[in-house]
Design an enzyme around this catalytic site. Structure first.
Site, PDB file in Angstrom:
ATOM      1  N   ARG A 193      55.587  44.826  50.011  1.00  0.00           N
ATOM      2  CA  ARG A 193      54.319  44.132  49.891  1.00  0.00           C
ATOM      3  C   ARG A 193      54.591  42.733  49.322  1.00  0.00           C
ATOM      4  O   ARG A 193      55.552  42.542  48.584  1.00  0.00           O
ATOM      5  CB  ARG A 193      53.390  44.903  48.932  1.00  0.00           C
ATOM      6  CG  ARG A 193      51.996  44.328  48.888  1.00  0.00           C
ATOM      7  CD  ARG A 193      51.119  44.914  47.775  1.00  0.00           C
ATOM      8  NE  ARG A 193      49.809  44.262  47.824  1.00  0.00           N
ATOM      9  CZ  ARG A 193      48.957  44.224  46.819  1.00  0.00           C
ATOM     10  NH1 ARG A 193      49.253  44.810  45.669  1.00  0.00           N
ATOM     11  NH2 ARG A 193      47.802  43.600  46.941  1.00  0.00           N
ATOM     12  N   HIS A 194      53.732  41.781  49.691  1.00  0.00           N
ATOM     13  CA  HIS A 194      53.842  40.421  49.149  1.00  0.00           C
ATOM     14  C   HIS A 194      53.685  40.433  47.620  1.00  0.00           C
ATOM     15  O   HIS A 194      53.347  41.456  47.036  1.00  0.00           O
ATOM     16  CB  HIS A 194      52.753  39.542  49.765  1.00  0.00           C
ATOM     17  CG  HIS A 194      51.393  40.121  49.584  1.00  0.00           C
ATOM     18  ND1 HIS A 194      50.712  40.037  48.397  1.00  0.00           N
ATOM     19  CD2 HIS A 194      50.620  40.850  50.422  1.00  0.00           C
ATOM     20  CE1 HIS A 194      49.565  40.667  48.499  1.00  0.00           C
ATOM     21  NE2 HIS A 194      49.473  41.178  49.725  1.00  0.00           N
ATOM     22  N   ARG A 196      48.843  37.514  44.263  1.00  0.00           N
ATOM     23  CA  ARG A 196      47.995  36.595  45.025  1.00  0.00           C
ATOM     24  C   ARG A 196      46.631  36.459  44.362  1.00  0.00           C
ATOM     25  O   ARG A 196      46.274  37.234  43.478  1.00  0.00           O
ATOM     26  CB  ARG A 196      47.812  37.095  46.457  1.00  0.00           C
ATOM     27  CG  ARG A 196      47.111  38.445  46.573  1.00  0.00           C
ATOM     28  CD  ARG A 196      46.467  38.618  47.936  1.00  0.00           C
ATOM     29  NE  ARG A 196      46.132  39.987  48.260  1.00  0.00           N
ATOM     30  CZ  ARG A 196      45.059  40.644  47.807  1.00  0.00           C
ATOM     31  NH1 ARG A 196      44.240  40.059  46.951  1.00  0.00           N
ATOM     32  NH2 ARG A 196      44.815  41.881  48.187  1.00  0.00           N
ATOM     33  N   ARG A 216      50.716  34.519  52.877  1.00  0.00           N
ATOM     34  CA  ARG A 216      51.311  35.083  51.660  1.00  0.00           C
ATOM     35  C   ARG A 216      52.530  35.962  51.946  1.00  0.00           C
ATOM     36  O   ARG A 216      53.436  36.045  51.135  1.00  0.00           O
ATOM     37  CB  ARG A 216      50.271  35.854  50.849  1.00  0.00           C
ATOM     38  CG  ARG A 216      49.609  37.016  51.544  1.00  0.00           C
ATOM     39  CD  ARG A 216      48.634  37.735  50.618  1.00  0.00           C
ATOM     40  NE  ARG A 216      47.865  38.768  51.284  1.00  0.00           N
ATOM     41  CZ  ARG A 216      46.750  38.566  51.973  1.00  0.00           C
ATOM     42  NH1 ARG A 216      46.282  37.344  52.088  1.00  0.00           N
ATOM     43  NH2 ARG A 216      46.117  39.567  52.547  1.00  0.00           N
ATOM     44  N   ASP A 230      50.090  46.009  51.135  1.00  0.00           N
ATOM     45  CA  ASP A 230      49.957  47.294  50.449  1.00  0.00           C
ATOM     46  C   ASP A 230      49.582  48.417  51.414  1.00  0.00           C
ATOM     47  O   ASP A 230      50.102  49.530  51.330  1.00  0.00           O
ATOM     48  CB  ASP A 230      48.926  47.192  49.307  1.00  0.00           C
ATOM     49  CG  ASP A 230      47.613  46.543  49.721  1.00  0.00           C
ATOM     50  OD1 ASP A 230      47.485  46.183  50.910  1.00  0.00           O
ATOM     51  OD2 ASP A 230      46.727  46.388  48.861  1.00  0.00           O
TER      52      ASP A 230
END
Lengths: 410, 353
Positions: A29-30, A33, A98, A277
């Site tokens: 996952r990034h 944010r 992102r 996610d």
């Protein structure tokens, strides 16, 4: 003497042959944010409360991924050469700022330039290509390419007793959230969006409005985490969400497993996927390894392929926050034979072509099939009845008068 | 110095008059120096170790980073100090060298400042590169299948022009075939060989005796002729460079209408992309863009356009005056003047009617 010594050494070498890492696939996952979209009554909906635009990676997020890259560097120090080569690694991201940026920051941590990779002594960073596909065309990583059948099955799922019961139980909560947030919160997904905004605002030390504090996190937590499971809740849903990914993973592992170390042409040994996610949760849940939770920033699923004395096996790890924890794939423990791994995942694995045709087939399930059969039966029987009536009428009419040769019923 | 100040004050005056306020820019650049994509049987350097095939070299990386810095200097007034994702858009081709070039230009153009610094020991920040799959990328790769274009392209190969080329270069083909140990019988093969030789020379590899500078110069022209035949006819121009121009015009119109569209648009592209656009604009007949060659299309508040070309990564912007549209060249005038090469419905125009 020499012969015996050699024999001894070679026997020893075979018996104790260290399992060799053959391939690694990571899906993460990034990083941190800003909220994707504040809710209408959000006291922090003004952009000035946030360091970046909506849904963008923050400096914290960049650092998190830089560190994750350093973690990969450490974990795979003996596996992945320190100097970058496009023959070693392939990076793919969803087509979202992102995730693209997270992948870049991650690679900056994984591949700080050394030796001939240094192109500017004043900037110890090097560019590494990140591949992507527009979201609405991406069935492998973004899982956003439309699939009619998945949509239908999900709708059916949410109508079952369990989920209907949940809607019933939490009806008041949904109404409460809708009334106070100004957004229509009537399903798990929208509840999770709101939960996520609350989460980020708390993370940034903003005080939630009183009405929110009453329900966040406790009353919303279970529903928010449940929202991550519904897209892959059944085997059919899982196949249509994550099937193309697992197909790619399995083909890649088969390929790598068959590749000799000294082969001239080979697939890269490391695949990196930058995602969300939902994707992390979908993959875990499809493998029967999802413990209900909201995957945190940089949560990573690691698939490792090993080879030892001719035997190929897979280890799957989940790195939630601290270290990677081994997960069992539908009860295939720690060292899951590649063959068995493939067998276990077979019901949820399909090629893109199969995915395309299954998603667009009109006969979604047995229920549709029954409906079709019944209507067919009805059609045939009504035709039969009509013919029967027609014939009888003709017959009865025949008795009344002498039929002309070219008349009906002849 | 006095002249410089004078020029500056004229510039500032024009700003005050509201004539020359920049609104949006589109910057198309060719990637930096790359490794060869092909070799030939008698190549004395065929075993030389390059970084990948068709990959950016370290010098290529530095070129692109410098191009980014140069663009920052050129547009110091227009490009904001901080990177703002909603106002800046990078589009690349699918190819690794373009994706990397894009990242490098971004790094040179937007070194992190103040609050942007996320890692004090690394003055770099991630900036996303977007691209479309190769088979549908009309904007940069421009090799999407298009029935009518593909047929015209085949026809061009049997046209009098190409026959004339082949006749003219027959001795050269023979010479090259003999020395390379591989059949060279068309201008495309000459271009490909030229690219390899050119890159080797740039990297200080001694070229074999049968190559000299006048031969390279001739081959470069042939290479440019080869790139031009992809847009030989007006229709071909329309379907390639014309599509790019239509896209840019639409972004410009949206910007003038007050829509939130990026004001800084960068395209990390190939030599052919530049040739297609420059030829659609009728600015060149043949062109063999160097590494980092850059085309800039500027839009001003008064809806007029200006075009600049930088011959390479370190070039200075040279204004390109359109014969068909000038003094000033407004969007309206431009759309009318280039009507013939601006597609209205690309997909439909690919079909035979």
């Amino acid at each position: 003497m020499n012969f015996w010594l050699l024999l001894l050494i070679s026997v020893f070498a075979v018996c104790s042959s260290e399992p060799a890492l053959k391939a690694v696939v990571v899906v993460f996952r990034h990083g941190d944010r800003t909220p994707v979209r504040p809710y209408p009554t959000d006291p922090y909906k003004n952009r000035s409360y946030w360091p970046e635009d909506w849904g963008m990676l923050t400096n914290t997020g960049k650092r998190q991924h830089y560190e994750l890259g350093q973690y990969f560097r450490q974990r795979y120090a003996d596996f992945l050469p320190e100097e970058y080569s496009e023959r070693d690694i392939f990076v793919r991201s969803t087509d979202v700022d992102r995730t693209l940026m997270s992948a870049e920051a991650d690679l900056a941590g994984l591949y700080p330039p050394i030796k001939t990779d240094i192109w500017d002594n004043n900037l110890l960073w090097q560019p590494i290509p990140i591949h992507t596909t527009p979201e609405n065309m991406d069935a492998v990583l973004a899982e956003k390419k439309p699939c009619k059948k998945h949509g239908y099955l999900l709708k059916q799922l949410l109508k079952n007793d369990y989920f209907r019961n949940i809607s019933h139980t939490y009806h008041d909560l949904y109404a409460y959230l809708t009334r106070n947030s100004g957004d229509t919160i009537s399903d798990l997904t929208h509840l999770e969006y709101l939960y996520n905004t609350f989460y980020i605002e708390t993370l940034y030390n903003y005080t939630l409005p009183e009405w929110a504090q009453k329900v966040y996190p406790t009353k919303m937590k279970y529903l928010a985490s449940l929202s991550f499971a519904i897209n892959t809740y059944t085997s059919d849903l899982a196949r249509l969400k994550t099937g193309p990914f697992f197909n790619e993973l399995i083909n890649y592992f088969k390929n790598r497993s068959a590749t000799e170390d000294n082969a001239i042409y080979y697939a890269p040994k490391f695949l990196m996927f930058s995602s969300h996610d939902t994707i992390v949760a979908n993959l875990l849940n499809s493998m029967g390894a999802f413990e209900y939770h909201n995957p945190p920033y940089t949560a990573t699923v690691l698939f490792e392929l090993y080879k030892s004395s001719g035997r190929s096996y897979v280890k799957v790890f989940y790195k939630n926050t601290t270290d990677a924890r081994l997960v069992s794939v539908h009860n295939c423990e720690s060292e899951c034979d590649l063959e068995k791994f493939i067998e276990i995942l077979k019901p949820i694995t399909l090629t893109l072509e199969e995915w395309e045709s299954e998603c667009n087939s009109l006969l979604f399930d047995t229920w549709h099939l029954y409906l079709l059969l019944i209507s067919l039966l009805f059609f045939v029987s009504s035709c039969g009845f009509y013919i029967f009536v027609l014939v009888r009428n003709c017959k009865s009419e025949n008795n009344m008068y002498t039929q002309l040769p070219d008349e009906e019923c002849a | 110095m006095i002249l410089h100040k004078l020029l500056l004050s004229i510039y500032l005056l024009s700003l005050v008059q509201g004539k020359e306020i920049l609104k949006q820019i589109h910057i198309v650049f060719r990637h930096g120096e790359r490794s060869p994509t092909s070799t030939y049987p008698n190549d004395p350097h065929k075993n030389y170790t390059w970084p990948g095939v068709g990959y950016l070299t370290n010098r290529g990386k530095l070129q692109m980073y410098t191009l980014g810095q140069n663009l920052r200097t050129i547009y110091s007034e227009f490009v904001p100090k901080y990177y703002w994702p909603l106002d800046v858009n990078f589009t690349s081709s699918y190819s690794d060298r373009c994706l990397m070039s894009g990242q490098l230009v971004a790094s040179g153009l937007f070194p992190p400042k103040d609050v942007e610094i996320w890692n004090p020991s690394l003055l770099w920040q991630p900036i996303p590169m977007h691209y479309l799959p190769r088979n549908i990328d009309n904007l940069i790769v421009m090799r999407t299948s298009c029935a009518k274009y593909d047929q015209e392209f085949i026809d061009v190969h049997s046209s009098a022009k190409v026959e004339q080329y082949n006749k003219e270069y027959s001795n050269l083909y023979k010479y090259l075939t003999e020395h390379t140990g591989m059949e060279i019988n068309n201008i495309e093969a000459v271009e490909s060989l030229y690219n390899t030789l050119d890159i080797q020379q740039l990297n200080n590899l001694t070229l074999p005796d049968w190559v000299n500078s006048s031969l390279l110069a001739e081959m470069k022209i042939i290479g440019a002729q080869n790139l031009a035949i992809y847009s030989e006819t007006e229709y071909m121009k329309k379907m390639k460079g014309g599509f790019f121009l239509t896209t840019v015009l639409s972004l410009m119109k949206r910007s003038l209408n007050g829509s939130l569209v990026p004001s800084i648009n960068l395209y990390s592209a190939h030599d052919l992309t530049l040739v297609h656009i420059m030829r659609a604009l009728n600015l060149v007949d043949i062109l063999k863009p160097d590494f980092g060659a850059t085309l800039i299309i500027e839009l001003y508040e008064n809806a007029s356009l200006k075009i600049f070309y930088l011959t390479d990564w370190n070039g200075t912007p040279q204004e390109q005056v359109l014969k068909e549209c000038n003094n000033p060249c407004t969007i309206e005038k431009f759309s009318e003047a280039f009507k013939a090469v601006l597609p209205t419905n690309w997909t439909e125009e690919c079909q035979y009617t």
